[in-house]
Motif scaffolding. Structure first.
Motif, PDB file in Angstrom:
ATOM      1  N   PHE A  37      -2.888   5.482  15.421  1.00 57.04           N
ATOM      2  CA  PHE A  37      -3.295   4.970  16.729  1.00 57.04           C
ATOM      3  C   PHE A  37      -4.678   5.539  17.043  1.00 57.04           C
ATOM      4  O   PHE A  37      -4.971   6.684  16.697  1.00 57.04           O
ATOM      5  N   LEU A  38      -5.530   4.760  17.709  1.00 60.98           N
ATOM      6  CA  LEU A  38      -6.897   5.172  18.003  1.00 60.98           C
ATOM      7  C   LEU A  38      -7.129   5.271  19.505  1.00 60.98           C
ATOM      8  O   LEU A  38      -6.671   4.422  20.278  1.00 60.98           O
ATOM      9  N   HIS A  39      -7.873   6.296  19.894  1.00 59.48           N
ATOM     10  CA  HIS A  39      -8.203   6.506  21.305  1.00 59.48           C
ATOM     11  C   HIS A  39      -9.699   6.778  21.410  1.00 59.48           C
ATOM     12  O   HIS A  39     -10.200   7.753  20.853  1.00 59.48           O
ATOM     13  N   GLY A  40     -10.421   5.903  22.121  1.00 60.48           N
ATOM     14  CA  GLY A  40     -11.853   6.094  22.322  1.00 60.48           C
ATOM     15  C   GLY A  40     -12.113   6.957  23.540  1.00 60.48           C
ATOM     16  O   GLY A  40     -11.548   6.727  24.611  1.00 60.48           O
ATOM     17  N   THR A  41     -12.965   7.978  23.363  1.00 61.41           N
ATOM     18  CA  THR A  41     -13.194   8.932  24.438  1.00 61.41           C
ATOM     19  C   THR A  41     -14.561   9.588  24.280  1.00 61.41           C
ATOM     20  O   THR A  41     -15.382   9.154  23.479  1.00 61.41           O
ATOM     21  N   THR A  42     -14.792  10.653  25.017  1.00 58.88           N
ATOM     22  CA  THR A  42     -16.035  11.411  24.921  1.00 58.88           C
ATOM     23  C   THR A  42     -15.859  12.571  23.939  1.00 58.88           C
ATOM     24  O   THR A  42     -14.734  12.956  23.612  1.00 58.88           O
ATOM     25  N   ARG A  43     -16.985  13.148  23.517  1.00 57.69           N
ATOM     26  CA  ARG A  43     -16.930  14.300  22.601  1.00 57.69           C
ATOM     27  C   ARG A  43     -16.132  15.441  23.219  1.00 57.69           C
ATOM     28  O   ARG A  43     -15.295  16.049  22.553  1.00 57.69           O
ATOM     29  N   ARG A  44     -16.363  15.726  24.485  1.00 58.20           N
ATOM     30  CA  ARG A  44     -15.667  16.850  25.138  1.00 58.20           C
ATOM     31  C   ARG A  44     -14.151  16.629  25.136  1.00 58.20           C
ATOM     32  O   ARG A  44     -13.378  17.520  24.774  1.00 58.20           O
ATOM     33  N   ILE A  70      -5.600   2.063  20.830  1.00 53.80           N
ATOM     34  CA  ILE A  70      -6.018   0.747  20.358  1.00 53.80           C
ATOM     35  C   ILE A  70      -5.817   0.695  18.850  1.00 53.80           C
ATOM     36  O   ILE A  70      -6.111   1.667  18.160  1.00 53.80           O
ATOM     37  N   PRO A  71      -5.354  -0.429  18.305  1.00 53.33           N
ATOM     38  CA  PRO A  71      -5.207  -0.522  16.847  1.00 53.33           C
ATOM     39  C   PRO A  71      -6.491  -0.907  16.127  1.00 53.33           C
ATOM     40  O   PRO A  71      -6.549  -0.847  14.907  1.00 53.33           O
ATOM     41  N   ASP A  72      -7.538  -1.261  16.853  1.00 55.01           N
ATOM     42  CA  ASP A  72      -8.783  -1.754  16.275  1.00 55.01           C
ATOM     43  C   ASP A  72      -9.895  -0.739  16.489  1.00 55.01           C
ATOM     44  O   ASP A  72     -10.211  -0.383  17.632  1.00 55.01           O
ATOM     45  N   ALA A  73     -10.521  -0.275  15.399  1.00 55.82           N
ATOM     46  CA  ALA A  73     -11.558   0.761  15.482  1.00 55.82           C
ATOM     47  C   ALA A  73     -12.770   0.308  16.283  1.00 55.82           C
ATOM     48  O   ALA A  73     -13.350   1.103  17.036  1.00 55.82           O
ATOM     49  N   ASN A  74     -13.181  -0.941  16.144  1.00 56.67           N
ATOM     50  CA  ASN A  74     -14.334  -1.419  16.904  1.00 56.67           C
ATOM     51  C   ASN A  74     -14.058  -1.415  18.405  1.00 56.67           C
ATOM     52  O   ASN A  74     -14.919  -1.058  19.203  1.00 56.67           O
ATOM     53  N   THR A  91     -21.259  11.909  24.256  1.00 56.21           N
ATOM     54  CA  THR A  91     -21.338  10.978  23.134  1.00 56.21           C
ATOM     55  C   THR A  91     -19.950  10.381  22.896  1.00 56.21           C
ATOM     56  O   THR A  91     -18.937  11.014  23.176  1.00 56.21           O
ATOM     57  N   PRO A  92     -19.915   9.153  22.363  1.00 51.00           N
ATOM     58  CA  PRO A  92     -18.627   8.503  22.107  1.00 51.00           C
ATOM     59  C   PRO A  92     -17.967   9.009  20.831  1.00 51.00           C
ATOM     60  O   PRO A  92     -18.646   9.265  19.832  1.00 51.00           O
ATOM     61  N   VAL A  93     -16.653   9.160  20.875  1.00 52.86           N
ATOM     62  CA  VAL A  93     -15.867   9.612  19.726  1.00 52.86           C
ATOM     63  C   VAL A  93     -14.550   8.839  19.713  1.00 52.86           C
ATOM     64  O   VAL A  93     -13.975   8.571  20.772  1.00 52.86           O
ATOM     65  N   VAL A  94     -14.086   8.513  18.520  1.00 53.60           N
ATOM     66  CA  VAL A  94     -12.773   7.894  18.375  1.00 53.60           C
ATOM     67  C   VAL A  94     -11.840   8.920  17.736  1.00 53.60           C
ATOM     68  O   VAL A  94     -12.120   9.446  16.658  1.00 53.60           O
ATOM     69  N   VAL A  95     -10.747   9.231  18.428  1.00 56.73           N
ATOM     70  CA  VAL A  95      -9.735  10.143  17.911  1.00 56.73           C
ATOM     71  C   VAL A  95      -8.594   9.298  17.345  1.00 56.73           C
ATOM     72  O   VAL A  95      -8.141   8.340  17.989  1.00 56.73           O
ATOM     73  N   TYR A 151     -11.781   9.852  13.840  1.00 55.69           N
ATOM     74  CA  TYR A 151     -11.971   8.652  13.031  1.00 55.69           C
ATOM     75  C   TYR A 151     -13.463   8.368  12.929  1.00 55.69           C
ATOM     76  O   TYR A 151     -14.143   8.257  13.932  1.00 55.69           O
ATOM     77  N   LYS A 152     -13.930   8.283  11.715  1.00 56.80           N
ATOM     78  CA  LYS A 152     -15.330   7.939  11.461  1.00 56.80           C
ATOM     79  C   LYS A 152     -15.346   6.701  10.567  1.00 56.80           C
ATOM     80  O   LYS A 152     -14.742   6.721   9.491  1.00 56.80           O
TER      81      LYS A 152
END
Length: 153
Positions: A37-44, A70-74, A91-95, A151-152
């Motif tokens: 599972f993916l979660h888009g968030t901030t670096r902090r 979200i199931p989609d990385a984009n 900065t944006p980060v995806v965990v 996730y990178k």
């Protein structure tokens, strides 16, 4: 890949989630079949989440403790970008969170993990894009059984 408003020729195709999980060392932590599972968030926020979900709180966040994924990385990256614009210098980060499939299935059966369409998505993300929501009562299970990694693409 979800339509995030970018043309397919300009969007970098994300690496498969299972490949990134293996590269991050998920096999050392979880045996058997997994879901990611993916979660888009901030670096902090990401740094706190990457500490094995340490920052997850059943009363915190913008959604009363629920964790939206979200199931989609984009699409996750679009959420991360939106979050980063709300805090100067972020900065944006995806965990990514890998979870044993049997645990994810158990959470679904108990209605602690469910899917729905996104409400209020970032610009360029369609309203009907799916999301997976972990109920606040599932957070201890995530901390105990989840494998958190950045996730990178």
């Amino acid at each position: 890949m979800s339509d995030t408003g970018n043309s397919p020729s300009t969007v970098k195709k994300p690496a498969p989630l299972m490949l990134r999980a293996r590269e991050a060392g998920v096999q050392e932590e979880i045996e058997g079949e997994i879901e990611v599972f993916l979660h888009g968030t901030t670096r902090r926020s990401a740094d706190r989440l990457l500490d094995q979900g340490d920052s997850l709180s059943s009363t915190g966040g913008n959604h009363g403790g629920a964790l939206h994924t979200i199931p989609d990385a984009n699409v996750a990256l679009e959420f991360a970008k939106r979050s980063a614009t709300q805090v100067p210098g972020e900065t944006p980060v995806v965990v990514a969170i890998a979870l044993p499939k049997k645990i994810a299935d158990s959470l679904r059966n108990r209605r602690l993990l469910y899917s729905t369409a996104i409400s209020g998505p970032p610009q360029g993300v369609r309203d009907f894009t799916p999301q997976h929501i972990f109920d606040r009562n599932a957070l201890d299970t995530l901390k105990q059984h989840g494998f958190f990694f950045e996730y990178k693409p």
